[in-house]
Design an enzyme around this catalytic site. Structure first.
Site, PDB file in Angstrom:
ATOM      1  N   GLY A  11       0.832  -1.196   0.000  1.00 29.70           N
ATOM      2  CA  GLY A  11       0.000   0.000   0.000  1.00 29.70           C
ATOM      3  C   GLY A  11       0.860   1.236   0.000  1.00 29.70           C
ATOM      4  O   GLY A  11       2.092   1.181  -0.031  1.00 29.70           O
ATOM      5  N   ASP A  63      -1.772   8.822  17.362  1.00 33.17           N
ATOM      6  CA  ASP A  63      -2.730   8.518  16.289  1.00 33.17           C
ATOM      7  C   ASP A  63      -3.254   7.089  16.428  1.00 33.17           C
ATOM      8  O   ASP A  63      -3.203   6.302  15.480  1.00 33.17           O
ATOM      9  CB  ASP A  63      -2.081   8.735  14.921  1.00 33.17           C
ATOM     10  CG  ASP A  63      -3.113   8.876  13.795  1.00 33.17           C
ATOM     11  OD1 ASP A  63      -4.299   9.159  14.112  1.00 33.17           O
ATOM     12  OD2 ASP A  63      -2.745   8.715  12.623  1.00 33.17           O
ATOM     13  N   VAL A 108       4.732   1.102   0.951  1.00 33.50           N
ATOM     14  CA  VAL A 108       5.149  -0.076   1.714  1.00 33.50           C
ATOM     15  C   VAL A 108       5.135  -1.290   0.794  1.00 33.50           C
ATOM     16  O   VAL A 108       4.157  -1.531   0.079  1.00 33.50           O
ATOM     17  CB  VAL A 108       4.224  -0.313   2.922  1.00 33.50           C
ATOM     18  CG1 VAL A 108       4.707  -1.527   3.715  1.00 33.50           C
ATOM     19  CG2 VAL A 108       4.183   0.918   3.821  1.00 33.50           C
TER      20      VAL A 108
END
Length: 487
Positions: free
Chosen positions: A17, A133, A24
């Site tokens: 992705g 996050d 990646v």
């Protein structure tokens, strides 16, 4: 971008992705005989010192922590074009975001994930690092083998917003995902570990109830949140713990993440022992390196569309659709056997290909279709389990792929009223850089999943894909196999 043959010393298997700052890749560590994920800084940011430094800091933050519940960084390096990369543990079971789109977790599974994420956060905090996050997309699952067999471990990943606590204790730039971010973080105030606790509590609320506590559209909306709706989970003690973790004033929360998770485990008693089961099948060719490119560590030039066409693929779900499904009734069809369980079918001109389960080749229609009445016909291909698989009154599994005239993606798509859940439309780019939009539906009658995707393949043509399937992972595999040749 086509797959490089190698990144550093690692043969590349495929692209996993990409995001705004990095791509990646799934690769293979030949020395240790294991799959790894390699995160490479995007070439358009290679010259930006601030972004480069942030990328490297993520690796340093992750490297500081030794915990099975934080993604491990094994190695780091630099490509010939000076872009840095990080070699990390490969999450072969995808993300929590993917998993909960399939179906809600049981309560015991949800608590297992919450406790594991909590242990990961505690390990980060013990080394002076904030995550900032925490959300379903940043919780990754990995299969781990031991003497008791294979089990699934939850890991925290993506520390792109991670900060050392001594830096976060001062005023800092606001960031994070609005529906999970603590109010003080949305305000850009100095942070401590209780900001991550708030995000974990928001994740806990989501997993235990099946819905997010907030639906903030922006960080501004997260600055002063109203109390979330009652959880209605038939456990007042557990609800009290989660809502305390979501307190707007950090002084009203637990002193640390470990205290939060300990209180939640105590409130839930014996409902904490079942981790999620493996849900993505093992890939027998996991470590097979890509072929046909030079071993330079750089991405090679893409193949010509005349010879191989463009493979319109993506690992993550995004989706889209547009007109009503119009199929021709031609009798001829092309079928190439590729194995005992799957077959590749193509249209009459050999311009569209898709690989489907053998059961989906009972009715194959490779003829042109008419997307707009009175306009020229366009290449198309349909394959399904039986005649009428694509009808709304008696649907079954199958796929339709067709070319549409158009110079831009539509802003919305027709809905499927019979499907109770719709997610999207989501807009993104595929691996070739083509714009695309995806919508997916679940709980549909006859077939549980419907996925629709539109891809802008050139300046005046769109590709529309519709898939109906009983299983989402089958729909994903079929979607990723679609090829449009010569457009």
């Amino acid at each position: 971008m086509s797959a490089p043959s190698r990144l550093g010393r690692y043969p590349v298997r495929r692209r996993i992705g990409s995001g705004a700052f990095a791509t990646v890749w799934l690769a293979y560590d030949e020395h240790l005989d294991s799959a790894v994920a390699i995160k490479v800084l995007a070439d358009n940011w290679a010259g930006d010192h601030h972004i480069r430094q942030r990328f490297l800091e993520e690796g340093r933050f992750l490297r500081k922590v030794e915990s099975p519940h934080v993604v491990t960084v094994y190695d780091a390096g630099e490509l010939e074009d000076e872009r840095p990369y990080l070699v990390m543990a490969y999450a072969d079971q995808g993300t929590l975001a993917d998993l909960i789109e399939l179906s809600p977790l049981s309560r015991s599974q949800a608590v297992s994930v919450i406790l594991q994420v909590g242990r990961g956060l505690t390990a980060l905090h013990d080394r002076g690092v904030l995550h900032r996050d925490v959300k379903p997309a940043n919780v990754l699952f990995r299969t781990v083998e031991n003497g008791r067999g294979a089990h699934i471990v939850a890991m925290l990943g993506d520390l792109g917003l991670g900060k050392a606590m001594d830096m976060s204790s001062r005023l800092t730039m606001a960031g994070g995902t609005p529906s999970y971010v603590a109010p003080e973080q949305a305000l850009g105030e100095g942070l401590d570990a209780r900001a991550d606790q708030f995000s974990l509590a928001a994740l806990s609320y989501h997993l235990l109830t099946g819905r997010q506590p907030y639906a903030h559209a922006s960080l501004a909306a997260a600055e002063n949140p109203a109390p979330p709706a009652p959880m209605e989970i038939d456990n007042p003690a557990a609800e009290e713990v989660v809502l305390r973790g979501l307190a707007k004033d950090r002084e009203d929360r637990f002193p640390d993440v470990a205290s939060f998770t300990a209180a939640l485990a105590e409130a839930l008693g014996d409902e904490v022992d079942a981790a999620p089961a493996a849900w993505i099948p093992a890939d027998p060719d996991l470590t097979r390196p890509a072929a046909g490119t030079e071993a330079t560590g750089q991405a090679s030039d893409p193949p010509s569309t005349a010879s191989r066409g463009r493979r319109l693929r993506r690992w993550s779900w995004v989706a889209a659709a547009v007109l009503a499904l119009l199929l021709g009734t031609g009798a001829g069809w092309a079928l190439e056997r590729t194995g005992t369980s799957e077959s590749t079918v193509e249209d009459v001109e050999g311009l569209i290909e898709v690989t489907v389960p053998d059961a989906w080749t009972a009715q194959v229609d490779p003829e042109h279709w008419s997307p707009v009445e009175g306009r020229p016909e366009q290449p198309s291909l349909a394959a399904g389990t039986r005649s009428g698989w694509n009808s709304d009154d008696d649907p079954d599994e199958g796929v339709f792929v067709g070319i549409l005239p158009g110079d831009k993606l539509p802003s919305r798509v027709p809905g499927h009223a019979a499907c109770p859940v719709q997610r999207g439309p989501y807009f993104d780019e595929n691996s070739e850089g083509d714009e695309m939009m995806t919508v997916f539906f679940s709980g549909c009658p006859g077939v549980d999943w419907m996925v629709e995707r539109i891809i802008r393949v050139n300046h005046n043509q769109l590709l529309w894909v519709q898939i109906r399937s009983h299983e989402r992972r089958v729909a994903t595999r079929v979607m990723e196999s679609v090829e449009a040749l010569g457009f």
